[in-house]
Write an enzyme that holds these catalytic residues in place. Structure first.
Site, PDB file in Angstrom:
ATOM      1  N   ALA A   1       0.852  -1.189   0.000  1.00  6.11           N
ATOM      2  CA  ALA A   1       0.000   0.000   0.000  1.00  6.11           C
ATOM      3  C   ALA A   1       0.891   1.243   0.000  1.00  6.11           C
ATOM      4  O   ALA A   1       2.091   1.139   0.233  1.00  6.11           O
ATOM      5  CB  ALA A   1      -0.891   0.019   1.239  1.00  6.11           C
ATOM      6  N   LYS A   2       0.328   2.384  -0.263  1.00  7.52           N
ATOM      7  CA  LYS A   2       1.068   3.641  -0.145  1.00  7.52           C
ATOM      8  C   LYS A   2       0.057   4.776  -0.100  1.00  7.52           C
ATOM      9  O   LYS A   2      -1.067   4.620  -0.565  1.00  7.52           O
ATOM     10  CB  LYS A   2       1.975   3.841  -1.363  1.00  7.52           C
TER      11      LYS A   2
END
Ligand code: NAD
Length: 429
Positions: A114-115
């Site tokens: 994720a980011k």
């Protein structure tokens, strides 16, 4: 659960997303990835965009835009940093989230990718404003993050203080009975707030280790070797610190304010002390100011991009003289530049391997929080080195055995691990 899902339709924009997709497609072709799994991995699972109001010091309200993209969680909870930068947008978060999936899979961690972040220039805000922005962003993310769901960490312009604010806000919005179970909702925390020894230096230490492993493989001594670093933040500083300790010499460094050169060597500690007092490298007097576009052409042995993505492109790759590029940053080399570098026989230690010390350090912090343990610095560094050596050796042997470049090898290992998980488990329902 995700409050706003945006479909990825239309052509992909040029930039980091196009780059990571081309890297993925190339490796997927090389392993003849199952076409159904390719469909799943080509797209992000969830994309959250939040707009939230924050009261500024002046009393005015400003509305901010934050992002969290969750690419894949087949192997475990989503994991990845939060970046505060004007270039943060949905495409940047998608690209960086994908790289996280490959990185955690390559490292053999029980995580997905994720980011996220906020599209701001944090320099424009006071510390009190940044605290309110961070807390309100955390509140807006709500239950879309969680210690067993999605675990943020520091990235560009965020640090252990940012993580402490997120933790405190997240814990404060749980029921009293749930509060203390949530220490591992973020990693990269200050030691006093549940952080781990060594997490501050884990990414830079990992960058250094991969350079050391490469030097051992090439039968080179790092003593006396010269290196250049783009970005003197968490990653650039610690990578430089460990390399200098091994006898290598920092001769050029670039930050957002300019490029500083001294062929006799720049003391890493002195430079860091200066940065701490001046706020940036601007005005550092023991080096000469050099044109920014000359940085990558500096005559040196090791080049460490440790700032932003897409820094080494077809327009500057041909001037690079280093023997090895250790990608501290995520996505610093674009696909066209990579072709030039490979033709020049320059080794690339790809980002998903080179900077994976950070997420490995985060995993150790998460494990300690989860199990109520406290490890010493020595334990952390030793475990980190062991894990990174395993990854490095695997990437190098796959590269050799299958006759592919190091990046493709790293991607192949990561994608095969995900493919296997999907094939064994099947698709619900
Ligand atoms: P940071 O905010 O601590 O430092 C960033 C540095 O880059 C600063 O010195 C800044 O001046 C410089 N910089 C910014 N824009 C620049 C530009 N246009 N030209 C030259 N220099 C510029 O960030 P960080 O945590 O060190 O992260 C650096 C890179 O490493 C990012 O790509 C990040 O995604 C990656 N990374 C970080 C971690 C981590 O644990 N912090 C882990 C893995 C990967």
């Amino acid at each position: 659960m995700i409050s706003e899902t945006i479909k990825q339709d239309g052509p992909v924009k040029q930039g980091m997303l196009a780059n990571v997709m081309r890297q993925f497609e190339h490796a997927a072709d090389s392993i003849e990835l199952n076409p159904n799994i390719r469909k799943i991995l080509s797209i992000t699972n969830n994309e959250l965009v939040v707009h939230f109001p924050v009261k500024m010091d002046s009393g005015e309200i400003e509305v901010f835009t934050g992002y969290r993209v969750q690419h894949n969680n087949a192997l475990g909870p989503y994991k990845g940093g939060l970046r505060y930068h004007p270039t943060v947008d949905l495409d940047a978060a998608r690209a960086l989230a994908m790289w996280m999936t490959w990185k955690t899979a390559l490292a053999g961690l029980p995580y997905g990718g994720a980011k996220g972040g906020i599209q701001i220039d944090p320099k424009k805000y006071s510390s009190a404003e940044l605290e309110r922005i961070t807390r309100r962003f955390t509140y807006a993310l709500g239950d879309n993050i969680g210690p067993e769901l999605d675990i943020p960490a520091p990235d560009v312009n965020t640090n252990s203080q940012t993580m402490a604010w997120i933790l405190d806000t997240y814990m404060s919005t749980r029921t009293p009975n749930e509060r203390s179970k949530n220490l591992h909702v973020v990693t990269g925390k200050p030691i006093g707030a549940g952080g781990s020894e060594g997490r501050d230096r884990a990414t830079g230490f990992g960058v250094f280790l991969t350079v050391k492993f490469w030097a051992e493989q090439e039968k080179l001594d790092l003593k006396g070797k010269t290196f250049i670093v783009q970005g003197f933040g968490n990653v650039g500083y610690w990578a430089s610190w460990f390399l200098e300790r091994e006898g290598a010499k920092l001769i050029a460094v670039q930050d957002v304010t300019g490029t500083y050169y001294n062929k006799e060597g720049i003391s890493v500690d002195a430079l860091n002390d200066y940065q701490k007092s001046a706020g940036s490298l601007e005005g550092y007097s023991n080096a000469t100011l050099m044109a920014n576009d000359k940085f990558f052409g500096t005559d040196c042995d090791i080049c460490i991009p440790a700032a932003l993505g897409n820094q080494i492109t077809a327009s500057n790759a041909h001037v690079i003289k280093a023997k090895v590029i250790a990608e501290g940053a995520n996505g610093p080399t674009d696909i066209d530049a990579e072709e030039v570098l490979l033709q020049k026989d320059i080794t690339i230690i790809p980002d998903i391997l080179c900077n994976s010390g950070g997420v490995i350090g985060s995993y150790f912090e998460w494990l300690q929080n989860r199990n109520g343990e406290i490890w010493t610095m020595e334990e952390v560094m030793e475990k980190l080195e062991k894990k990174l050596k395993t990854s490095f050796d695997r990437v190098m042997s796959v590269s050799q055995e299958r006759g592919v470049d190091t990046r493709t090898a790293a991607f192949m290992i990561a994608i095969e691990r995900l493919e296997q998980a999907y094939l064994q488990r099947g698709i619900f329902p």
